[in-house]
Write an enzyme that holds these catalytic residues in place. Structure first.
Site, PDB file in Angstrom:
ATOM      1  NE  ARG A  20      -6.201  -0.041   0.750  1.00 14.18           N
ATOM      2  CZ  ARG A  20      -5.968  -0.762   1.836  1.00 14.18           C
ATOM      3  NH1 ARG A  20      -5.341  -0.210   2.864  1.00 14.18           N
ATOM      4  NH2 ARG A  20      -6.358  -2.022   1.914  1.00 14.18           N
ATOM      5  CG  HIS A  50       0.531  -3.984   5.163  1.00 14.86           C
ATOM      6  ND1 HIS A  50      -0.131  -3.440   4.093  1.00 14.86           N
ATOM      7  CD2 HIS A  50       0.802  -5.268   4.809  1.00 14.86           C
ATOM      8  CE1 HIS A  50      -0.257  -4.328   3.131  1.00 14.86           C
ATOM      9  NE2 HIS A  50       0.298  -5.463   3.545  1.00 14.86           N
ATOM     10  CB  SER A  51       2.183   1.470   8.675  1.00 14.49           C
ATOM     11  OG  SER A  51       1.890   2.395   7.661  1.00 14.49           O
ATOM     12  CD  GLU A  82      -1.535  -3.387   9.089  1.00 14.63           C
ATOM     13  OE1 GLU A  82      -1.043  -2.249   8.929  1.00 14.63           O
ATOM     14  OE2 GLU A  82      -2.281  -3.938   8.246  1.00 14.63           O
ATOM     15  CG  ASN A 139      -2.751  -7.628   0.967  1.00 17.22           C
ATOM     16  OD1 ASN A 139      -2.262  -8.698   0.592  1.00 17.22           O
ATOM     17  ND2 ASN A 139      -3.055  -7.391   2.236  1.00 17.22           N
ATOM     18  NE  ARG A 140      -8.712  -6.133   1.507  1.00 11.46           N
ATOM     19  CZ  ARG A 140      -7.723  -5.659   2.248  1.00 11.46           C
ATOM     20  NH1 ARG A 140      -6.464  -5.952   1.925  1.00 11.46           N
ATOM     21  NH2 ARG A 140      -7.953  -4.915   3.312  1.00 11.46           N
ATOM     22  CG  HIS A 163      -1.927  -1.145   1.148  1.00 14.95           C
ATOM     23  ND1 HIS A 163      -2.354  -1.840   2.254  1.00 14.95           N
ATOM     24  CD2 HIS A 163      -2.574  -1.701   0.082  1.00 14.95           C
ATOM     25  CE1 HIS A 163      -3.225  -2.768   1.883  1.00 14.95           C
ATOM     26  NE2 HIS A 163      -3.379  -2.697   0.566  1.00 14.95           N
ATOM     27  CB  ALA A 164       1.108   3.928  -2.528  1.00 11.28           C
TER      28      ALA A 164
END
Length: 425
Positions: free
Chosen positions: A240, A313-314, A389, A257-258, A182-183
């Site tokens: 994102r 991720h975060s 995360e 990621n989906r 996710h950007a």
């Protein structure tokens, strides 16, 4: 501000919060936007309905207890009039983004020199990240190399760093890391860079690190979504998805990621709305980024297998275990995974006291379908497939806009965690 009584006739279906769609390539500054954490009192749909007339940007996906929402400056008075139970996270989101985005300079070093630890004092432009990895691999040519698995929508290389030990290249089970899927989650790139740096620079002097590197082949992909990351630096800090366009729609981007080809068709863990932050695509693995990842993952599976996969991720400070697609399902080795997660949580906390929450992804955070960790577990047969995360969390959370002063501490605590986890798997 407190949540006032609300008539029960309000629509209870979940509503997506989004800023007005910008023109193509228009830079979004978020100047004057104020970010609030709004307590939902377990009625998120009602709060979202109240916010629907306002120009907003959702900052979190898990919304049972609270919504983190940026409010446009022209709507702040209207937001105050709602009298919701809220606290301020950013007084001026645009100002905080500017402070975070004062990129450090990096001109590179000679081909056989090691980059400096000052790299983790600030965030950097994408081109500098490429130079950093080339410098790092160039300094350790006997046990590392840059590799490419394919290209993004806009033609950027999806590159990685391969690290190996005394057994020789490609001779051991894989430890496989993904970053910046996710950007807007910039800290994930910095953390995997720090782990890469430590694995290589400490290999010849630290016996514990030597044992780790000799035990596995490391495949580290710091920018799974390079187009989105560049766009987050040049146009929209909160972007994102990838940058894929779809016929008949002005909305851009698919959530990589989906998009994995496992449990993709299930409902409730992704969106079919092309404008949604969690848009799953028109078919499983129909993004070039995901197609490249699937092909490379299959190669690792068919070689020596994958021991550990982590998708970094975060934010929120979670250690998430399988599964995301069903909150009643856990991995066959869930007891072992939970024990390891508890140990990892404990080791991470030793550095700065940072507390992580652990547990199966769906029941601990939220449902996800077509996600990487589920694919890795059941299709790639990875023994341990996790999502981590990173910082921050809590009432003072800065969300995706993590201050540069937290880059190095975030990286150090995760490296300490890996030094615990990797030897005992």
């Amino acid at each position: 501000m407190k949540l006032t009584s609300i008539v029960t006739q309000l629509l209870l279906a979940p509503l997506a919060l989004a800023a007005a769609a910008p023109k193509v390539n228009q830079k979004i500054t978020y100047d004057g936007y104020k970010v609030f954490r709004i307590s939902t009192h377990h009625d998120a749909a009602i709060v979202k309905d109240l916010l629907k007339p306002l120009t907003t940007v959702a900052m979190n996906l898990k919304d049972e207890e609270h919504l983190d929402v940026a409010i446009a400056p022209q709507d702040l008075d209207a937001f105050d009039a709602l009298n919701l139970d809220a606290e301020v996270l950013h007084e001026d989101l645009g100002s905080d983004i500017k402070a975070e985005s004062k990129f450090g300079t990096y001109g590179g070093v000679s081909a056989r020199a090691v980059p400096s630890l000052t790299w983790w004092n600030s965030y950097h432009a994408y081109a500098d990240h490429i130079t950093f990895y080339n410098d790092l691999a160039g300094a350790f040519p006997n046990n590392s190399e840059i590799f490419n698995i394919g290209t993004s929508v806009q033609g950027r290389q999806i590159f990685g760093l391969h690290i190996w030990g005394s057994g020789g290249k490609g001779s051991k089970p894989a430890v496989y890391f993904h970053g910046t899927v996710h950007a807007r989650e910039w800290i994930s790139a910095k953390v995997v860079e720090y782990i890469s740096y430590q694995l290589l620079t400490q290999y010849s002097t630290d016996l514990a690190v030597m044992a780790i590197v000799d035990k596995y082949d490391f495949y580290i992909l710091p920018f799974v979504n390079p187009d989105g990351f560049v766009y987050s630096q040049t146009n929209d800090r909160l972007w994102r998805k990838n940058r894929q366009t779809r016929s008949g729609s002005s909305c851009v981007g698919t959530d990589i990621n989906r998009n994995w080809p496992y449990k993709w068709s299930l409902t409730g863990g992704a969106s079919t709305n092309k404008c949604s932050e969690t848009y799953k695509g028109q078919a499983a693995s129909d993004t070039p980024e995901n197609a490249a990842l699937v092909a490379f993952t299959t190669t690792l599976k068919n070689s020596h297998g994958i021991k550990l996969y982590i998708d970094w991720h975060s934010f929120g400070q979670y250690i998430l275990l399988p599964y995301g697609y069903d909150c009643t399902q856990v991995a066959a080795n869930n007891a072992q995974q939970t024990t390891l997660a508890i140990g990892l949580k404990t080791r991470i906390a030793l550095s700065y006291g940072t507390q992580f929450t652990y547990g199966p992804s769906c029941s601990t955070l939220y449902k996800t379908t077509g996600s990487s960790a589920d694919y890795m577990t059941d299709v790639a047969l990875t023994e341990f497939a996790w999502t981590i995360e990173l910082r921050p969390t809590g009432s003072s959370s800065s969300g995706f806009i993590l201050p540069p002063a937290q880059i190095l501490p975030s990286s150090i605590e995760q490296w300490e965690g890996m030094k615990y986890l990797l030897p005992i798997m």
